[in-house]
Write an enzyme that holds these catalytic residues in place. Structure first.
Site, PDB file in Angstrom:
ATOM      1  N   GLU A 103      -6.411  -9.681 -13.733  1.00 14.62           N
ATOM      2  CA  GLU A 103      -7.395  -8.941 -14.538  1.00 14.62           C
ATOM      3  C   GLU A 103      -8.163  -9.895 -15.463  1.00 14.62           C
ATOM      4  OE1 GLU A 103      -7.771  -5.259 -15.282  1.00 14.62           O
ATOM      5  OE2 GLU A 103      -6.779  -4.747 -13.398  1.00 14.62           O
TER       6      GLU A 103
ATOM      7  N   CYS B 286      -2.640   1.128  -3.895  1.00 16.17           N
ATOM      8  CA  CYS B 286      -1.805   0.517  -4.930  1.00 16.17           C
ATOM      9  C   CYS B 286      -0.373   0.589  -4.415  1.00 16.17           C
ATOM     10  CB  CYS B 286      -1.960   1.306  -6.222  1.00 16.17           C
ATOM     11  SG  CYS B 286      -0.771   0.861  -7.500  1.00 16.17           S
ATOM     12  N   ASN B 287       0.299  -0.549  -4.420  1.00 15.03           N
ATOM     13  CA  ASN B 287       1.660  -0.567  -3.892  1.00 15.03           C
ATOM     14  C   ASN B 287       2.618   0.229  -4.768  1.00 15.03           C
ATOM     15  OD1 ASN B 287       1.842  -2.841  -1.577  1.00 15.03           O
ATOM     16  ND2 ASN B 287       0.254  -3.326  -3.055  1.00 15.03           N
TER      17      ASN B 287
ATOM     18  N   HIS C 188      -3.612  -6.333  -6.530  1.00 13.37           N
ATOM     19  CA  HIS C 188      -4.292  -7.318  -7.379  1.00 13.37           C
ATOM     20  C   HIS C 188      -4.090  -8.748  -6.877  1.00 13.37           C
ATOM     21  CE1 HIS C 188      -4.649  -4.133 -10.380  1.00 13.37           C
ATOM     22  NE2 HIS C 188      -5.320  -4.953 -11.175  1.00 13.37           N
TER      23      HIS C 188
ATOM     24  N   ASP D 253      -6.560   3.417  -7.156  1.00 12.75           N
ATOM     25  CA  ASP D 253      -5.638   2.383  -7.642  1.00 12.75           C
ATOM     26  C   ASP D 253      -5.598   2.507  -9.156  1.00 12.75           C
ATOM     27  OD1 ASP D 253      -4.116  -0.127  -7.677  1.00 12.75           O
ATOM     28  OD2 ASP D 253      -5.937  -1.065  -8.427  1.00 12.75           O
ATOM     29  N   SER D 254      -4.743   1.692  -9.778  1.00 11.36           N
ATOM     30  CA  SER D 254      -4.666   1.704 -11.235  1.00 11.36           C
ATOM     31  C   SER D 254      -5.877   1.013 -11.875  1.00 11.36           C
ATOM     32  CB  SER D 254      -3.401   0.984 -11.675  1.00 11.36           C
ATOM     33  OG  SER D 254      -3.431  -0.354 -11.233  1.00 11.36           O
TER      34      SER D 254
ATOM     35  N   CYS E  84       1.058  -6.382  -4.078  1.00  9.70           N
ATOM     36  CA  CYS E  84       0.312  -5.689  -5.128  1.00  9.70           C
ATOM     37  C   CYS E  84      -1.149  -5.949  -4.809  1.00  9.70           C
ATOM     38  CB  CYS E  84       0.683  -6.280  -6.493  1.00  9.70           C
ATOM     39  SG  CYS E  84      -0.417  -5.764  -7.818  1.00  9.70           S
TER      40      CYS E  84
HETATM   41  N1  DGL Z   1      -2.498  -2.794  -7.986  1.00  9.27           N
HETATM   42  C1  DGL Z   1      -1.203  -2.231  -8.269  1.00  9.27           C
HETATM   43  C2  DGL Z   1      -0.259  -2.417  -7.091  1.00  9.27           C
HETATM   44  O1  DGL Z   1      -0.701  -2.645  -5.970  1.00  9.27           O
HETATM   45  C3  DGL Z   1      -0.490  -2.777  -9.461  1.00  9.27           C
HETATM   46  C4  DGL Z   1      -1.239  -2.990 -10.688  1.00  9.27           C
HETATM   47  C5  DGL Z   1      -0.606  -2.260 -11.848  1.00  9.27           C
HETATM   48  O2  DGL Z   1       0.496  -2.641 -12.298  1.00  9.27           O
HETATM   49  O3  DGL Z   1      -1.210  -1.297 -12.257  1.00  9.27           O
HETATM   50  O4  DGL Z   1       0.931  -2.320  -7.244  1.00  9.27           O
END
Ligand code: DGL
Length: 290
Positions: A158, A79-80, A209, A16-17, A207
């Site tokens: 975050e 990560c989406n 997060h 993921d990011s 997402c």
């Molecule tokens: N966790 C990432 C997602 O599922 C998004 C977070 C980011 O913008 O990096 O899209």
């Protein structure tokens, strides 16, 4: 690309990011406790959401290649945004199965909705890709999808990860109350009120997060709206894929988890990542990606 270890004791690669994908890694670790896992959080380049999808596709190729070189037997794009940007390309490129998080989230929503009005919140990149609307309508073309980007939720998630004291993501846990603040609520109302007025009975947290913000989001949407996160459905896909290929780890395998961050602060990743993963992260190292 070489992969000479796609046997049952080989690890599952997840990335993921940053911290968000740990919500998916947690669900996989709970469902498949004997599996070895290698997790990469690309903190150095977080957030992915506002970036061009072609750039994110490049990140998927880069991190995916590194994980394949580590001998993973399956890849999870947790990560989406990265799934929307790079799943198809990854499935065409890598010699192991690649599982994304959009299709599992869509499936969960289609199962949950009764009035067939589904809301989706996600990053700008995911919403603009149209991946969720397509995936939901692919399963039930009669569902009306209402989508809206909620970019600041990544930043809020975050922030909360750093402010909390203890594991996050249990709906009403003490730690998750860090998100119940007037300034966060104001932003949540701005994003969510239009969806609430559309009378959706199901909301996809598109997402990885966002599950951390369940209490904040649920507070605005109300109890009658079911919140869907992809984590458990994705874990199910991983389990089914491995079982089908005869690659589930043996029951006597202890399940070793290793974590890598591309960010400089390994100690912070360890401390804060543990709040999302709900367990202290033992093995955390820095990963240098050009
Ligand atoms: N966790 C990432 C997602 O599922 C998004 C977070 C980011 O913008 O990096 O899209």
């Amino acid at each position: 690309m070489q992969n000479n270890m796609s046997h049952s004791a080989a690890p599952i690669g997840i990335f993921d990011s940053g911290y968000g994908g740990l919500t998916v890694a947690r669900a996989i670790a709970e469902k498949l406790p004997h599996e070895n896992i290698i997790y990469v959080g690309d903190s150095a380049r977080c957030p992915y959401g506002p970036r061009d999808l072609r750039e994110v596709d490049g990140f998927v190729q880069q991190i995916g290649s590194w994980l394949v070189d580590q001998g993973v037997k399956l890849l999870v794009i947790a990560c989406n945004t990265a799934t929307a940007a790079g799943l198809v390309h990854a499935q065409q490129t890598f010699p192991v199965p690649v599982v994304g998080v959009v299709e599992p989230g869509a499936r969960g929503a289609v199962r949950a909705t009764l009035n067939r009005r589904v809301g989706v919140i996600a990053t700008k990149g995911t919403i603009e890709s149209g991946a969720y609307s397509a995936a939901i309508r692919n399963l039930d073309a009669g569902i009306t999808v209402f989508s809206t980007p909620a970019p600041r939720f990544v930043e809020i998630a975050e922030l909360g990860i750093r402010m909390a004291d203890g594991p996050l993501e249990s709906f009403m846990s003490e730690a998750s109350k860090v998100y119940i603040r007037p300034e966060f609520q104001k932003i949540a109302i701005e994003y969510l009120e239009p969806l609430r007025r559309c009378d959706v009975d199901t909301l996809v947290l598109g997402c990885t997060h966002y599950p951390l913000l369940k209490s904040l989001i649920g507070g605005v949407m109300g109890r009658k709206v079911t919140l869907i996160s992809s984590a458990s459905e994705t874990a199910l896909d991983v389990a089914e894929t491995l079982a089908r290929r005869g690659q589930l780890a043996p029951d006597d395998n202890e399940g070793l988890w290793r974590f890598f961050t591309t960010g400089d602060d390994v100690e912070a990743f360890q401390r804060f990542g543990g709040r999302v993963f709900k367990t202290h992260l033992e093995n955390v190292s820095h990963l240098d990606l050009p």
